[in-house]
Design a protein around this motif. Structure first.
Motif, short mmCIF file in Angstrom:
data_model
loop_
_atom_site.label_atom_id
_atom_site.label_comp_id
_atom_site.label_asym_id
_atom_site.label_seq_id
_atom_site.Cartn_x
_atom_site.Cartn_y
_atom_site.Cartn_z
N ILE A 4 0.88 -1.19 -0.14
CA ILE A 4 -0.10 0.12 -0.11
C ILE A 4 0.92 1.32 -0.02
O ILE A 4 0.62 2.12 -0.72
N GLY A 5 1.85 1.38 0.87
CA GLY A 5 2.86 2.29 0.91
C GLY A 5 3.41 2.40 -0.59
O GLY A 5 3.63 3.87 -0.77
N VAL A 6 3.89 1.62 -1.31
CA VAL A 6 4.59 1.77 -2.59
C VAL A 6 3.61 2.18 -3.51
O VAL A 6 4.01 3.20 -4.25
N ILE A 7 2.12 1.83 -3.45
CA ILE A 7 1.19 2.09 -4.39
C ILE A 7 0.92 3.74 -4.29
O ILE A 7 0.81 4.30 -5.11
N TRP A 8 0.79 4.13 -2.88
CA TRP A 8 0.57 5.32 -2.65
C TRP A 8 1.59 6.38 -3.02
O TRP A 8 1.61 7.46 -3.29
N GLY A 9 2.87 5.83 -3.02
CA GLY A 9 4.20 6.39 -3.21
C GLY A 9 4.25 6.70 -4.89
O GLY A 9 4.72 8.00 -5.08
N MET A 10 3.67 5.98 -5.65
CA MET A 10 3.57 6.25 -7.10
C MET A 10 2.45 7.03 -7.54
O MET A 10 2.44 7.95 -8.41
N THR A 45 7.01 14.08 -9.77
CA THR A 45 7.59 14.36 -10.83
C THR A 45 6.34 13.95 -11.87
O THR A 45 5.30 13.70 -11.56
N ASP A 46 6.68 13.90 -13.04
CA ASP A 46 5.80 13.92 -14.23
C ASP A 46 5.01 12.41 -14.11
O ASP A 46 4.19 12.14 -14.74
N ALA A 47 5.95 11.51 -13.68
CA ALA A 47 5.40 10.22 -13.48
C ALA A 47 4.54 9.76 -12.44
O ALA A 47 3.79 8.80 -12.55
N GLY A 48 4.29 10.86 -11.65
CA GLY A 48 3.31 10.52 -10.60
C GLY A 48 1.86 10.81 -11.02
O GLY A 48 1.31 11.74 -11.70
N ILE A 49 1.15 9.80 -10.67
CA ILE A 49 -0.36 9.69 -11.36
C ILE A 49 -1.22 10.91 -11.02
O ILE A 49 -1.81 11.67 -11.87
N LEU A 108 -3.49 16.06 -12.66
CA LEU A 108 -3.44 17.57 -12.33
C LEU A 108 -2.93 18.47 -13.54
O LEU A 108 -3.65 19.55 -13.61
N SER A 109 -1.77 18.07 -13.87
CA SER A 109 -1.22 18.69 -14.80
C SER A 109 -1.89 18.90 -16.38
O SER A 109 -1.97 19.84 -16.91
N THR A 110 -2.92 17.98 -16.61
CA THR A 110 -3.88 18.03 -17.67
C THR A 110 -4.79 18.96 -17.56
O THR A 110 -5.20 19.35 -18.65
N ILE A 111 -5.00 19.61 -16.24
CA ILE A 111 -6.25 20.53 -16.04
C ILE A 111 -5.36 21.83 -15.84
O ILE A 111 -6.17 22.64 -15.25
N PRO A 124 2.49 21.12 -10.22
CA PRO A 124 2.61 19.83 -9.07
C PRO A 124 2.46 20.16 -7.75
O PRO A 124 2.91 21.26 -7.42
N ILE A 125 2.04 19.19 -6.98
CA ILE A 125 1.66 19.38 -5.51
C ILE A 125 2.88 18.47 -4.94
O ILE A 125 3.13 17.48 -5.29
N SER A 126 3.52 19.08 -3.82
CA SER A 126 4.52 18.46 -2.95
C SER A 126 4.00 17.65 -1.98
O SER A 126 3.79 17.64 -0.96
N PHE A 127 3.59 16.52 -2.50
CA PHE A 127 2.70 15.51 -1.63
C PHE A 127 3.57 15.06 -0.44
O PHE A 127 3.33 14.88 0.53
#
Length: 199
Positions: A24-30, A35-39, A44-47, A51-54
């Motif tokens: 779960i930690g790894v999934i939420w980390g992704m 970066t742009d790889a963050g889901i 958010l970038s498409t709208i 980026p947000i510093s989660f």
């Protein structure tokens, strides 16, 4: 009630019950990747947002870990609440409808009092589970940035295995044990009262 999307909601919630905390930690980390790889940040970038510093901002990191932990615990709570709602007598609900009670009045005067013990037990168990959360936070943030997301169990791990401060780690572990025992006693007391009422 045949509401659309209930299967998807149930599946997404119950998946958390089957997945280990580290995964779960790894999934939420992704999801939270900054970066742009963050889901989430990509969405958010498409709208035009982000980026947000989660995970690098202390306040956002705490909120992000809290959200992931809520999702993780929702499955257990949902199962308990569903079981509690199934125990509510249909005859009493029908009698309330005949007496002219609207949906809010039925919720306040019939359903909530009937499932109140289950709600309390749920709160106690979830609180115990939250106090003992370790694996998900370790995989997601490692307690950082700084110690903004360091939970008690992770603090014990850090003190003993990273700083080799056995005294502090042992003392913190005893505090956690006392908290767990206290909550367990409350849980047993609630169950005892409930059993006495039912008998």
């Amino acid at each position: 009630m045949k509401i659309r999307g209930t299967v998807i909601v149930r599946t997404s919630v119950l998946v958390a019950w089957a997945i280990p905390g580290v995964v779960i930690g790894v999934i939420w980390g992704m999801l939270y990747n900054e970066t742009d790889a963050g889901i989430i940040n990509y969405a958010l970038s498409t709208i035009g947002l982000g980026p947000i510093s989660f995970l690098s901002d202390p306040t956002m990191a705490l909120l992000s870990v809290t959200l992931a932990n809520i999702w993780r615990g929702t499955a257990f709570s949902m199962i308990l609440m569903y079981a509690g709602l199934k125990t509510v007598s249909k005859d009493i609900l029908e009698a309330a409808i005949i007496d002219g009670a609207n949906a809010w009045q039925r919720m306040k005067s019939v359903i909530l009092p009937a499932i109140a013990p289950i709600i309390l037990v749920n709160l106690i168990i979830i609180s115990i589970d939250t106090f003992n959360t370790f694996d998900m936070v370790m995989a997601l943030t490692g307690g950082g940035p700084g110690n903004s997301t360091e939970v008690i169990a992770l603090s014990i791990y850090t003190a003993i295995f990273r700083e080799f401060n056995l005294g502090e780690g042992a003392a913190t572990a005893v505090v956690l044990l006392v908290i767990n025992v206290g909550m367990t006693m409350v849980y047993l007391k609630v169950l005892g009262k409930r059993g006495a009422v039912e008998s």
